[in-house]
Enzyme design. Structure first.
Site, PDB file in Angstrom:
ATOM      1  N   ASP A 499       0.806  -1.299  -0.098  1.00  0.00           N
ATOM      2  CA  ASP A 499      -0.028   0.118   0.017  1.00  0.00           C
ATOM      3  C   ASP A 499       0.842   1.366   0.010  1.00  0.00           C
ATOM      4  O   ASP A 499       0.092   2.507  -0.367  1.00  0.00           O
ATOM      5  CB  ASP A 499      -0.660   0.033   1.214  1.00  0.00           C
TER       6      ASP A 499
HETATM    7  C1  NOJ Z   1      -1.591  -3.711   5.318  1.00  0.00           C
HETATM    8  C2  NOJ Z   1      -2.891  -4.188   4.348  1.00  0.00           C
HETATM    9  O1  NOJ Z   1      -3.951  -4.741   5.172  1.00  0.00           O
HETATM   10  C3  NOJ Z   1      -2.593  -5.170   3.422  1.00  0.00           C
HETATM   11  O2  NOJ Z   1      -3.569  -5.358   2.626  1.00  0.00           O
HETATM   12  C4  NOJ Z   1      -1.399  -4.658   2.807  1.00  0.00           C
HETATM   13  O3  NOJ Z   1      -0.743  -5.756   1.771  1.00  0.00           O
HETATM   14  C5  NOJ Z   1      -0.231  -4.445   3.666  1.00  0.00           C
HETATM   15  N1  NOJ Z   1      -0.577  -3.441   4.420  1.00  0.00           N
HETATM   16  C6  NOJ Z   1       1.338  -4.058   2.926  1.00  0.00           C
HETATM   17  O4  NOJ Z   1       1.235  -2.558   2.496  1.00  0.00           O
END
Ligand code: NOJ
Length: 819
Positions: A499
């Site tokens: 993200d």
């Molecule tokens: C937390 C999120 O819930 C997940 O979807 C994501 O892949 C990770 N962050 C990595 O950024």
């Protein structure tokens, strides 16, 4: 084991020292009605959406010593005077003679001794009910008779969780409480915000008489709130004040005079907390009938037993016995329990994910979470899959998140930047894996023909378009195929799985390229199985095309590049000073099958050399040292934290899968072991989080607090570690035709066994490893008959079948035996 130990007999983790480095929690109930209980009795309870209907006020940011949501006080009178203390340790912090908090399956149970009084408190939500039940027994361990008063206390929050903290005028003006008599001296305390007065109310009671009550926090604490939860002034009086709060901070406290307890004598009572819909008259009637049921200890006991049976059924579908005790404990109890909770709560509510409405149910997260419960509750997984499919857009991409109660979806953080794409490159592809996992687990291929809507609505709120499940999957890969950048690689969109890397429009993602490859492999297998070889062929051509591009553009010499930025420059290359190598950039080309053998091994060796640490594999390295808006959120963290060179645990099992795919069972298991939370018991003051669940992140070795974990419970780590352990290391993989057996274990193991339900039959699988290899099924015997290959047929006959598997280097002796 400084704070506790695993009790494998009772399937509990037992906390014996309440001064844990951070709160350790357990979940009770479900998203429908439930929340979490911390190991000192703090309670965060909601009904439905945690943002919109929260019941108790739990502020995780307060120190561990503080009251959060609820507690129980005991007042003991004896010839030696009066002592007021909490058997839960917090908030009175008295010295304990014994402290035991048992973190169980759907319940938490305390067994403590303070001032010669033993208290046993069990907290749970009976299945399918909107009621929190707490059964409490108090025993006098002393040599003289004592008088005991019990004062259970709750603090309410405004139902709109965020408003509680944002508006200190409107919220307190609206909060109000009432009290009702319930016969035999029992009292029912009601609480609601004024605007909900005629819609829904929360009710709290005990099954014994209450001589007085309190609903106003200010009065309870006393001295204009210069009294504290540690020493509430009101408990210095014989009775509570019977104040009805008509505004302000509302609490619910009952004075339960248990009377005199002779030495050795025990008294029991039950407290009950519910919320019911309707006018006050209607909802009170509903609450009363629920209270009537659970005020009897027999009903409480049978609800606990029923809940235990449900957990037996859930966990009983897969049970393992390996040479590693902590792997057994994790795989038989704690890991599948965490998978259940992530499937239920997504990323909505934990000590770290505060449920104020920012997240809801994540498309990507839940698509992966359902795979963690697939072997144990496939039909419940399918129900969530259907919701996910219905928030896909008609172009094949997906809405990033949605709210379970309303099914309203949005584009997540992508909304924050006007000039950036409104889709995430990866979201929609995860659902292909989830659906195929469901089909393989159940054999229910009819599901592919099930018609579901796409998310776009017309002006009446009706879906504009719908399609079969299969059509949804095909549109997903189609979306990726038609949204590519200058190298022909998939566009990143706002972000991919990571993200926090938010590059300018036009950037390409190697993660998505490989994820697309794996999705195509799944669809090729599916179409071949259905006999549609022409469609399988078309996907094969797409797969080969993408494989060519990945290998032509992304190989950097020792590893694969992770992204191409909008201007075509690589990220995750030896040319970069920071963010040079990324874990997901290496594991996924192996999972997709794009990496030729030599590159696969070299990339995985680079991960081992440059990113592995004794606490887990870092997501990337070296970390970015300074905020750079051109890269995005990743640079908001100091080097070593979270996605910026931290150990982001969710990505670790993908490396384990990759290692099993190249046959490296020793390394896969080493990686498994080094992040097993059960193994952290001995370094827990560094690690800090619960040793019975996976955390999301651990600080990496560029950070001074290397080894510190955070964000436990709601992490995709749970699903993927469970999958890698059961399907890739132990190698029991559901397939369309049956259970494929292909373990990849440490060479030192003599073998292991698994009992697994698959479709409508039970399999008792014994694997022996006489030659001490990692991989290679030499012989497969099912019900005493040698079977060619390594697939156990799906018998579907309701019977138990024995399976003997021998690993070895000699090629397929089973096949020879069968011929
Ligand atoms: C937390 C999120 O819930 C997940 O979807 C994501 O892949 C990770 N962050 C990595 O950024």
């Amino acid at each position: 084991m400084k704070y506790g130990y695993f009790d494998d007999q009772t399937r509990e983790y037992v906390i014996t020292n309440p001064r844990t480095p951070v709160k350790w929690i357990n979940y009770v109930g479900t998203l429908g009605f439930g929340g979490f209980v911390d190991h000192t009795g703090g309670l965060l309870l909601c009904k439905g959406d945690p943002a919109l209907n929260r019941i108790t006020k739990y502020i995780p940011q307060l120190p561990g010593s503080q009251f959060k949501g609820q507690t129980l006080y005991l007042r003991k009178r004896s010839s030696r005077g009066t002592q007021i203390f909490s058997p839960l340790f917090v908030p009175t912090l008295d010295e304990y003679e014994r402290f035991e908090c048992r973190v169980g399956l759907g319940y938490t149970q305390f067994d403590t001794e303070f001032h010669g009084i033993r208290s046993q408190i069990s907290v749970f939500v009976p299945k399918g009910e909107s009621i929190l039940v707490q059964e409490i027994s108090v025993t006098n361990l002393g040599a003289e008779a004592v008088e005991i008063d019990a004062i259970p206390l709750l603090e309410y929050t405004h139902f709109d969780a965020l408003k509680q903290f944002m508006n200190a005028d409107w919220v307190p003006q609206t909060m109000m409480s009432e009290a009702h008599e319930d016969g035999a001296g029992r009292k029912i305390l009601a609480q609601f915000a004024f605007m909900n007065r005629d819609q829904r109310q929360t009710y709290f009671t005990a099954n014994v008489a209450a001589s007085s009550f309190e609903t106003d926090r200010r009065v309870f604490l006393g001295d204009n709130e210069y009294g504290t939860f540690q020493r509430p002034k009101s408990l210095e009086n014989a009775e509570l004040s019977n104040t009805l709060a008509l505004r302000g901070d509302n609490v619910g406290a009952l004075m339960l005079r248990l009377g005199s307890l002779a030495p050795g004598e025990t008294k029991r009572f039950v407290t009950l907390l519910t919320q019911q819909e309707g006018t006050r008259v209607e909802s009170l009637a509903r609450a009363r009938s629920l209270f009537e049921k659970y005020r009897h200890h027999e009903a409480v006991a049978s609800a606990r037993t029923a809940m235990g049976k449900d957990w037996d059924a859930y966990l009983g579908r897969v049970q393992v016995n390996t040479p590693d005790a902590s792997m057994n404990s994790m795989l038989n109890v704690h890991n599948p329990r965490q998978c259940y909770m992530t499937k239920n709560w997504s990323r909505d509510l934990s000590l770290y994910q505060l449920g104020f409405g920012g997240r809801g149910i994540g498309f990507r997260d839940s698509s992966q979470d359902v795979m963690g419960v697939m072997s144990n509750m496939p039909e419940e997984a399918r129900e969530l899959i259907e919701k996910l499919l219905s928030v896909m857009k008609s172009n094949g991409s997906a809405m990033h998140q949605f709210y379970a109660s309303t099914m309203v979806a949005n584009e997540g953080d992508a909304r924050e930047f006007e000039d950036r794409p409104k889709f995430y490159g990866d979201d929609h592809l995860w659902i292909v894996f989830a659906v195929c996992a469901y089909l393989k687990e159940t054999g229910n291929l009819r599901f592919l023909d099930h018609v579901l809507p796409f998310y776009e609505k017309d002006k009446h709120g009706a879906p504009r378009e719908q399609g079969t499940v299969l059509n949804h999957l095909q549109r997903a890969v189609e979306f990726t195929k038609s949204n590519v950048g200058r190298h022909g690689l998939p566009l990143l969109g706002f972000a991919d799985w990571n993200d926090t890397v938010n590059l300018r429009t036009g950037a390409e993602s190697l993660f998505v390229a490989n994820q697309y490859g794996k999705a195509l492999l799944d669809l090729i297998e599916l179409f071949d199985f259905r006999g549609d070889h022409a469609q399988a062929e078309r996907y094969r051509a797409d797969y080969e095309h993408m494989r060519g591009l990945v290998n032509e553009y992304a190989w950097d010499g020792e590893w694969y590049v992770r992204y191409f930025d909008h201007d075509g420059s690589p990220i995750g290359s030896k040319k970069n000073a920071q963010g040079q190598i990324w874990t997901n950039g290496q594991s996924w080309p192996v999972i997709s099958g794009f990496a030729p053998r030599e590159r696969a091994e070299r990339a995985l060796d680079s991960v081992n050399r440059l990113l592995n640490t004794p606490n887990g594999i870092k997501l990337s390295g070296p970390g970015y040292d300074g905020f750079d808006p051109e890269k995005g959120g990743v640079t908001t963290y100091p080097p070593g934290a979270k996605e910026n060179g931290g150990i982001f645990l969710h990505a670790n099992p993908w490396v384990m899968i990759a290692e099993t795919l190249v046959g490296n069972g020793d390394r896969a298991f080493e990686y498994y072991n080094q992040i097993n939370p059960a193994a952290k018991n001995d370094v827990i003051d560094t690690y800090e989080c619960e040793p019975y669940v996976y955390a999301q992140n651990i600080l990496g070795n560029e950070h001074p607090q290397f080894g510190l974990a955070r964000n436990s419970w709601l992490s995709g780590t749970a699903s993927w570690v469970y999958q890698v352990a059961t399907k890739y290391i132990l190698g029991i993989m559901p397939g369309y035709a049956g259970l494929e057996i292909d373990p990849c274990i440490p060479k030192a193991w003599d073998g292991f066994s698994v009992r697994r339900q698959f479709r409508n039959a039970d399999y008792v699988i014994e694997v022996t490893n006489p030659e001490h290899v990692s991989k290679g099924v030499q012989k497969l015997v099912v019900d005493g008959v040698p079977v060619a290959g390594n697939v156990i047929p799906a018998f579907d006959d309701g019977k138990t079948h024995t399976v003997q598997v021998t690993l070895g280097t000699q090629a397929d002796a089973g096949e020879q035996a069968a011929q």
